[in-house]
Motif scaffolding. Structure first.
Motif, PDB file in Angstrom:
ATOM      1  N   HIS A   2       6.017 -10.059   0.222  1.00 16.90           N
ATOM      2  CA  HIS A   2       4.828  -9.460  -0.174  1.00 16.90           C
ATOM      3  C   HIS A   2       4.937  -8.876  -1.604  1.00 16.90           C
ATOM      4  O   HIS A   2       6.086  -8.283  -1.730  1.00 16.90           O
ATOM      5  N   PRO A   3       4.142  -9.083  -2.548  1.00 17.69           N
ATOM      6  CA  PRO A   3       4.346  -8.899  -3.726  1.00 17.69           C
ATOM      7  C   PRO A   3       4.466  -7.121  -4.073  1.00 17.69           C
ATOM      8  O   PRO A   3       4.959  -6.720  -5.017  1.00 17.69           O
ATOM      9  N   ASN A  69      -4.492  -3.164   7.853  1.00 15.36           N
ATOM     10  CA  ASN A  69      -3.829  -4.420   7.296  1.00 15.36           C
ATOM     11  C   ASN A  69      -3.410  -4.662   5.943  1.00 15.36           C
ATOM     12  O   ASN A  69      -3.404  -5.688   5.186  1.00 15.36           O
ATOM     13  N   ARG A  70      -3.119  -3.656   5.535  1.00 17.35           N
ATOM     14  CA  ARG A  70      -2.445  -3.450   4.181  1.00 17.35           C
ATOM     15  C   ARG A  70      -1.109  -4.090   4.155  1.00 17.35           C
ATOM     16  O   ARG A  70      -0.459  -4.317   5.363  1.00 17.35           O
ATOM     17  N   VAL A 342      -6.313   0.986  -5.017  1.00 13.04           N
ATOM     18  CA  VAL A 342      -6.047  -0.496  -5.173  1.00 13.04           C
ATOM     19  C   VAL A 342      -7.007  -1.322  -5.698  1.00 13.04           C
ATOM     20  O   VAL A 342      -8.058  -1.084  -5.444  1.00 13.04           O
ATOM     21  N   GLN A 343      -6.714  -2.296  -6.346  1.00 12.06           N
ATOM     22  CA  GLN A 343      -7.843  -3.244  -6.797  1.00 12.06           C
ATOM     23  C   GLN A 343      -7.486  -4.756  -6.330  1.00 12.06           C
ATOM     24  O   GLN A 343      -6.510  -5.301  -6.331  1.00 12.06           O
ATOM     25  N   SER A 344      -8.647  -5.407  -5.855  1.00  9.16           N
ATOM     26  CA  SER A 344      -8.568  -6.720  -5.241  1.00  9.16           C
ATOM     27  C   SER A 344      -8.389  -7.691  -6.487  1.00  9.16           C
ATOM     28  O   SER A 344      -8.638  -7.246  -7.565  1.00  9.16           O
ATOM     29  N   ASP A 345      -8.050  -8.899  -6.067  1.00 12.61           N
ATOM     30  CA  ASP A 345      -8.171 -10.072  -7.383  1.00 12.61           C
ATOM     31  C   ASP A 345      -9.496 -10.171  -7.997  1.00 12.61           C
ATOM     32  O   ASP A 345      -9.604 -11.083  -8.735  1.00 12.61           O
ATOM     33  N   MET A 368      -2.974  -4.253  -1.224  1.00 12.16           N
ATOM     34  CA  MET A 368      -4.478  -4.735  -0.644  1.00 12.16           C
ATOM     35  C   MET A 368      -4.503  -5.595   0.399  1.00 12.16           C
ATOM     36  O   MET A 368      -3.739  -6.748   0.305  1.00 12.16           O
ATOM     37  N   PRO A 369      -5.122  -5.293   1.642  1.00 10.11           N
ATOM     38  CA  PRO A 369      -5.220  -6.121   2.428  1.00 10.11           C
ATOM     39  C   PRO A 369      -5.834  -7.479   2.290  1.00 10.11           C
ATOM     40  O   PRO A 369      -6.495  -7.771   1.036  1.00 10.11           O
TER      41      PRO A 369
END
Length: 410
Positions: A2-3, A69-70, A342-345, A368-369
């Motif tokens: 995971h990143p 689900n993070r 957090v920020q999603s893509d 991010m989940p």
């Protein structure tokens, strides 16, 4: 990997295949992800039902899904199709843990039972998260939080205190059993480090939650020669609740003999400090209803701020009652960064609740989940599948890839 996982995280290099859904299993795997494991959430092409539970800013990212689900990657496979099962087996060969919450019979029909997979990969930790333990009278029955709360005595202890059988207004069984599953998997991984061997383990909700409830409520039943009653009287007392003050409510917990003496002396009732009903923990437990009712009357005379100041002076544990809306502004939670953003893509912003545990040498930023199938191609490539084979899986519907769904058009 995971990143958000670093090479120095506690579980760096541990790969978890998570076939669970809803809350029980996903909570356990989220804990493993928080410690740095590469958790691959394997879902059907329709996705986990919690993706649709609660408000959302983007399709498939419902509020309940976000909470559990993070720090995971998502792989979408239709395990009813042989090609998808073959792809999963390729993943098993490189995995450390496989966890699932399907009925054992269904896993056997899919060729994913523990005997088959542990023979294929002897170092594998295979965790079955069930409603009821195998070999028992209820084995194979479906189970949800409400069912387990009822069976394990939760609804009964709510009745004993409040007069009506009720569920706790939190998914206590799912979350408690998720914690137990996480520590059982960690124990099996630790044992594997010493022996080189994996193993099959089961975490049954009914047994786990019964153990949790009976820790204090088995009570007199421990005394096999006396046939005494179950139920810890102090926590079942109807008056055991936040005390009402003149302007709100207060959580106050005098516990030791010194606490109680200080409290009664401050209230101007030295006779209560010497009352034989209240002079020791055993006596207080026998007369807990009278004690809590009496204290409730004393506390109601002043406001919450008064009692917080008094309890601080007397060194008696006390706190105000936080509403759910208050938690984000709680001075302690705010100062420890409990609600990271957090920020999603896609650029949307989300607020998470971080792992409450902090390890000095294992720092994993909350990730991010994932969207459904966001990492399908990457995960299958890492398992050794060719692009041609992956394309075939996607074309047949045996797999789903949404890796481009959140990215802006070129």
């Amino acid at each position: 990997m995971h990143p958000h996982t670093s090479d120095t995280a506690a579980l760096a290099g541990v790969r978890v295949l998570d076939l669970t859904s809803v809350v029980f299993g996903p909570y356990a795997s989220q804990i493993l992800g928080d410690y740095g494991a590469d958790v691959i959430k394997i879902e059907s092409p329709e996705g986990d039902s919690t993706r649709q539970t609660g408000p959302s800013q983007e399709p498939g990212l419902g509020a309940i899904f976000l909470g559990v689900n993070r720090n995971k990657r998502s792989l979408a496979l239709d395990l009813k199709q042989p090609a998808a099962r073959d792809a999963l087996l390729a993943l098993v060969d490189g995995a450390d843990v496989l966890m699932h919450s399907m009925r054992p019979g269904k896993m056997a029909r899919l060729g994913l039972d523990p005997a088959t997979l542990c023979a294929r990969h002897p170092r594998l930790v295979y965790a079955g998260l069930y409603g009821f333990g195998e070999g028992g009278a209820y084995a194979g029955r479906p189970a949800y939080d409400d069912i387990i709360q009822g069976l394990s005595g939760i609804a009964d202890i709510m009745r004993r205190q409040g007069g009506t059988p009720r569920y706790m207004p939190t998914i206590a069984a799912d979350k408690t059993c998720g914690l137990m599953a996480a520590h059982a998997i960690l124990a099996a991984l630790f044992q594997r480090e010493r022996t080189g061997q994996g193993q099959h383990l089961e975490v049954p909700m009914f047994e786990a939650m019964s153990s949790y409830v009976l820790l204090e409520h088995y009570y007199g039943r421990h005394l096999a020669e006396q046939d005494a009653e179950p139920g810890y009287a102090r926590v079942l007392a109807p008056w055991r609740r936040p005390y009402q003050t003149s302007d709100g409510h207060l959580c106050m917990m005098p516990y030791t003999d010194t606490h109680w003496r200080r409290f009664f002396m401050h209230c101007g009732h030295p006779e209560l400090a010497d009352d034989p009903r209240f002079t020791g923990i055993a006596a207080r437990t026998r007369h807990i209803d009278a004690l809590y009712e009496l204290v409730g009357g004393l506390v109601a005379r002043h406001d919450t701020a008064h009692w917080l100041a008094v309890c601080q002076q007397l060194e008696i544990p006390a706190a105000p009652v936080n509403r759910l809306e208050d938690l984000e502004q709680d001075p302690h939670l705010a100062s420890v960064g409990f609600f990271p953003e957090v920020q999603s893509d896609t650029g949307r912003h989300y607020r998470l609740v971080r792992n409450p545990v902090r390890l000095q040498r294992s720092v994993v930023a909350p990730g991010m989940p994932p969207r459904l199938g966001q990492h399908t191609r990457d995960v299958l490539r890492q398992a050794g599948l060719s692009d041609t084979r992956i394309d075939d899986l996607l074309a047949s519907g045996a797999a789903r890839d949404d890796s481009q769904a959140g990215k802006p058009a070129p």
